[in-house]
Design a protein around this motif. Structure first.
Motif, PDB file in Angstrom:
ATOM      1  N   PRO A  25       0.845  -1.193   0.000  1.00  0.00           N
ATOM      2  CA  PRO A  25       0.000   0.000   0.000  1.00  0.00           C
ATOM      3  C   PRO A  25       0.883   1.247   0.000  1.00  0.00           C
ATOM      4  O   PRO A  25       1.879   1.298   0.715  1.00  0.00           O
ATOM      5  CB  PRO A  25      -0.783  -0.090   1.319  1.00  0.00           C
ATOM      6  N   GLY A  26       0.524   2.193  -0.839  1.00  0.00           N
ATOM      7  CA  GLY A  26       1.252   3.469  -0.857  1.00  0.00           C
ATOM      8  C   GLY A  26       2.452   3.486  -1.790  1.00  0.00           C
ATOM      9  O   GLY A  26       3.123   4.502  -1.914  1.00  0.00           O
ATOM     10  N   VAL A  27       2.704   2.367  -2.483  1.00  0.00           N
ATOM     11  CA  VAL A  27       3.901   2.317  -3.329  1.00  0.00           C
ATOM     12  C   VAL A  27       3.704   3.103  -4.634  1.00  0.00           C
ATOM     13  O   VAL A  27       4.670   3.394  -5.339  1.00  0.00           O
ATOM     14  CB  VAL A  27       4.327   0.852  -3.614  1.00  0.00           C
ATOM     15  N   GLY A  28       2.434   3.418  -4.934  1.00  0.00           N
ATOM     16  CA  GLY A  28       2.165   4.214  -6.135  1.00  0.00           C
ATOM     17  C   GLY A  28       1.476   3.424  -7.239  1.00  0.00           C
ATOM     18  O   GLY A  28       1.413   3.869  -8.379  1.00  0.00           O
ATOM     19  N   LYS A  29       0.919   2.273  -6.881  1.00  0.00           N
ATOM     20  CA  LYS A  29       0.211   1.459  -7.884  1.00  0.00           C
ATOM     21  C   LYS A  29      -0.948   2.236  -8.499  1.00  0.00           C
ATOM     22  O   LYS A  29      -1.174   2.184  -9.698  1.00  0.00           O
ATOM     23  CB  LYS A  29      -0.351   0.170  -7.263  1.00  0.00           C
ATOM     24  N   GLY A  30      -1.689   2.925  -7.641  1.00  0.00           N
ATOM     25  CA  GLY A  30      -2.863   3.664  -8.115  1.00  0.00           C
ATOM     26  C   GLY A  30      -2.481   4.742  -9.123  1.00  0.00           C
ATOM     27  O   GLY A  30      -3.117   4.876 -10.177  1.00  0.00           O
ATOM     28  N   PHE A  51     -14.159  -2.429  -5.786  1.00  0.00           N
ATOM     29  CA  PHE A  51     -14.933  -2.523  -4.541  1.00  0.00           C
ATOM     30  C   PHE A  51     -15.577  -1.183  -4.185  1.00  0.00           C
ATOM     31  O   PHE A  51     -16.723  -1.145  -3.741  1.00  0.00           O
ATOM     32  CB  PHE A  51     -14.027  -2.951  -3.379  1.00  0.00           C
ATOM     33  N   ARG A  52     -14.819  -0.105  -4.376  1.00  0.00           N
ATOM     34  CA  ARG A  52     -15.369   1.204  -3.987  1.00  0.00           C
ATOM     35  C   ARG A  52     -16.536   1.620  -4.880  1.00  0.00           C
ATOM     36  O   ARG A  52     -17.341   2.456  -4.498  1.00  0.00           O
ATOM     37  CB  ARG A  52     -14.262   2.271  -3.969  1.00  0.00           C
ATOM     38  N   GLU A  53     -16.627   1.008  -6.086  1.00  0.00           N
ATOM     39  CA  GLU A  53     -17.757   1.319  -6.973  1.00  0.00           C
ATOM     40  C   GLU A  53     -19.036   0.577  -6.584  1.00  0.00           C
ATOM     41  O   GLU A  53     -20.098   0.864  -7.110  1.00  0.00           O
ATOM     42  CB  GLU A  53     -17.416   0.920  -8.424  1.00  0.00           C
ATOM     43  N   ILE A  63     -20.166  -5.885   2.850  1.00  0.00           N
ATOM     44  CA  ILE A  63     -19.051  -6.780   3.222  1.00  0.00           C
ATOM     45  C   ILE A  63     -17.729  -6.051   3.008  1.00  0.00           C
ATOM     46  O   ILE A  63     -16.831  -6.092   3.848  1.00  0.00           O
ATOM     47  CB  ILE A  63     -19.110  -8.092   2.397  1.00  0.00           C
ATOM     48  N   PHE A  64     -17.624  -5.358   1.881  1.00  0.00           N
ATOM     49  CA  PHE A  64     -16.389  -4.611   1.599  1.00  0.00           C
ATOM     50  C   PHE A  64     -16.107  -3.602   2.712  1.00  0.00           C
ATOM     51  O   PHE A  64     -15.003  -3.536   3.253  1.00  0.00           O
ATOM     52  CB  PHE A  64     -16.481  -3.916   0.232  1.00  0.00           C
ATOM     53  N   GLN A  65     -17.132  -2.821   3.073  1.00  0.00           N
ATOM     54  CA  GLN A  65     -16.962  -1.801   4.124  1.00  0.00           C
ATOM     55  C   GLN A  65     -16.469  -2.438   5.418  1.00  0.00           C
ATOM     56  O   GLN A  65     -15.565  -1.928   6.079  1.00  0.00           O
ATOM     57  CB  GLN A  65     -18.305  -1.110   4.427  1.00  0.00           C
ATOM     58  N   TYR A  67     -14.772  -5.161   5.970  1.00  0.00           N
ATOM     59  CA  TYR A  67     -13.380  -5.608   5.981  1.00  0.00           C
ATOM     60  C   TYR A  67     -12.400  -4.453   5.750  1.00  0.00           C
ATOM     61  O   TYR A  67     -11.399  -4.323   6.445  1.00  0.00           O
ATOM     62  CB  TYR A  67     -13.165  -6.713   4.932  1.00  0.00           C
ATOM     63  N   ALA A  68     -12.695  -3.629   4.732  1.00  0.00           N
ATOM     64  CA  ALA A  68     -11.725  -2.591   4.344  1.00  0.00           C
ATOM     65  C   ALA A  68     -11.521  -1.588   5.476  1.00  0.00           C
ATOM     66  O   ALA A  68     -10.415  -1.087   5.670  1.00  0.00           O
ATOM     67  CB  ALA A  68     -12.179  -1.883   3.073  1.00  0.00           C
ATOM     68  N   SER A  69     -12.580  -1.313   6.244  1.00  0.00           N
ATOM     69  CA  SER A  69     -12.449  -0.286   7.276  1.00  0.00           C
ATOM     70  C   SER A  69     -11.472  -0.702   8.369  1.00  0.00           C
ATOM     71  O   SER A  69     -10.931   0.133   9.075  1.00  0.00           O
ATOM     72  CB  SER A  69     -13.824   0.033   7.879  1.00  0.00           C
ATOM     73  N   LYS A  72      -8.621  -5.324   6.580  1.00  0.00           N
ATOM     74  CA  LYS A  72      -8.558  -6.755   6.264  1.00  0.00           C
ATOM     75  C   LYS A  72      -8.922  -7.005   4.811  1.00  0.00           C
ATOM     76  O   LYS A  72      -9.654  -6.198   4.202  1.00  0.00           O
ATOM     77  CB  LYS A  72      -9.548  -7.535   7.145  1.00  0.00           C
ATOM     78  N   LEU A  73      -8.478  -8.119   4.280  1.00  0.00           N
ATOM     79  CA  LEU A  73      -8.867  -8.499   2.935  1.00  0.00           C
ATOM     80  C   LEU A  73     -10.291  -9.028   2.945  1.00  0.00           C
ATOM     81  O   LEU A  73     -10.681  -9.752   3.865  1.00  0.00           O
ATOM     82  CB  LEU A  73      -7.944  -9.589   2.383  1.00  0.00           C
ATOM     83  N   VAL A  74     -11.035  -8.678   1.922  1.00  0.00           N
ATOM     84  CA  VAL A  74     -12.363  -9.259   1.722  1.00  0.00           C
ATOM     85  C   VAL A  74     -12.141 -10.757   1.453  1.00  0.00           C
ATOM     86  O   VAL A  74     -11.152 -11.117   0.792  1.00  0.00           O
ATOM     87  CB  VAL A  74     -13.056  -8.564   0.518  1.00  0.00           C
ATOM     88  N   PRO A  75     -13.006 -11.644   1.982  1.00  0.00           N
ATOM     89  CA  PRO A  75     -12.766 -13.090   1.784  1.00  0.00           C
ATOM     90  C   PRO A  75     -12.584 -13.456   0.304  1.00  0.00           C
ATOM     91  O   PRO A  75     -13.215 -12.863  -0.576  1.00  0.00           O
ATOM     92  CB  PRO A  75     -14.029 -13.728   2.374  1.00  0.00           C
ATOM     93  N   PRO A 109      -4.634 -10.847  -8.080  1.00  0.00           N
ATOM     94  CA  PRO A 109      -4.822 -11.529  -6.805  1.00  0.00           C
ATOM     95  C   PRO A 109      -4.011 -10.863  -5.685  1.00  0.00           C
ATOM     96  O   PRO A 109      -2.986 -10.250  -5.930  1.00  0.00           O
ATOM     97  CB  PRO A 109      -4.276 -12.934  -7.088  1.00  0.00           C
ATOM     98  N   ARG A 110      -4.510 -11.034  -4.476  1.00  0.00           N
ATOM     99  CA  ARG A 110      -3.907 -10.412  -3.311  1.00  0.00           C
ATOM    100  C   ARG A 110      -3.231 -11.456  -2.429  1.00  0.00           C
ATOM    101  O   ARG A 110      -2.593 -11.120  -1.455  1.00  0.00           O
ATOM    102  CB  ARG A 110      -5.038  -9.742  -2.553  1.00  0.00           C
ATOM    103  N   ASN A 111      -3.435 -12.713  -2.773  1.00  0.00           N
ATOM    104  CA  ASN A 111      -2.767 -13.793  -2.035  1.00  0.00           C
ATOM    105  C   ASN A 111      -2.760 -15.036  -2.935  1.00  0.00           C
ATOM    106  O   ASN A 111      -3.329 -15.012  -4.033  1.00  0.00           O
ATOM    107  CB  ASN A 111      -3.470 -14.071  -0.692  1.00  0.00           C
TER     108      ASN A 111
END
Ligand code: ADP
Length: 216
Positions: A25-30, A51-53, A63-65, A67-69, A72-75, A109-111
């Motif tokens: 996070p924060g590396v500049g991917k966005g 997810f934010r859309e 569900i997103f809210q 976990y993200a808040s 945590k990763l969404v399942p 993928p995130r994992n």
């Protein structure tokens, strides 16, 4: 994730030819993702934006809210199902044409579990691994972003640090999961244009080789 022909592709299922962006996070991917998305023949998918859309009142949005808040990763199964529906909708809307566009997967993928779940649909050409040696630089960027972008997961220091741990534990092992000749290390501790140049030097040859229509 397959590096050869995808089994589902052979069976007539979708085959998304992709490059993955991996980095903390924060590396500049966005920032890079937004620039890459402007290039014709590239279709950029950010799982965070996806997810934010979501409608915040829908079941998936809730569900997103949840976990993200807390960082945590969404399942995994929910994440991959949402992603599949999202991809199918983009193909239907003709925003993304798999035979024409190189897909940039950013945040998914995130994992390793997600990598396995999406493997039947995706052929990975490269894994762009963005690194920034100084993690305090990244925390600083995230704090700046939270003020500008109203992100629920960026405002609390403890959540930001937790997301860093999640990245280390869950996401970074992806780098060893893929064949090492697919990994392209990118130095993200420099100006955005330099990072973009490094990423382009990895993906332009792929676009030329696999997506350029033959000249008549
Ligand atoms: P960052 O890259 O700054 O961590 P993202 O915008 O990619 O942020 O993701 C924000 C949040 O969305 C994550 O903390 C997580 O809760 C959720 N999320 C995004 N992508 C995934 C994914 N592939 N699997 C599970 N959760 C995800």
């Amino acid at each position: 994730m397959t590096t050869d022909k995808s089994p589902l592709h052979e069976a007539g299922g979708p085959c998304y030819r992709a490059v993955m962006l991996v980095g903390p996070p924060g590396v500049g991917k966005g920032t890079q993702g937004k620039m890459l998305a402007q290039i014709p023949g590239i279709f950029h998918v950010s799982s965070g934006d996806m997810f934010r859309e979501l409608d915040i009142n829908s079941k998936c949005g809730q569900i997103f809210q949840e976990y993200a808040s807390i960082g945590k990763l969404v399942p995994d199964h929910i994440t991959v199902k949402i992603w599949q529906d999202y991809m199918a909708a983009k193909v239907r809307e003709q925003a993304y044409a798999p035979e024409r566009d190189l897909l940039i997967l950013d945040g998914i993928p995130r994992n390793i579990a997600q990598a396995s779940l999406i493997a039947p649909y995706v052929k990975v050409f490269k894994v762009i691994y963005m690194v920034c040696a100084d993690r305090e630089v990244m925390f600083k960027r995230i704090r700046g972003r939270s003020l500008k972008e109203n992100r629920i997961d960026d405002s609390e220091e403890v959540v930001v640090r937790y997301r860093w741990d999640v990245y280390k534990r869950e996401t970074e092992p992806l780098i060893d999961h893929y064949p090492q000749d697919l990994i392209r290390l990118i130095d993200a501790d420099t100006i955005a244009a330099d990072v973009l140049q490094q990423i382009l030097s990895a993906i332009v040859p792929i676009q030329k080789k696999h997506f350029m229509a033959p000249l008549m």
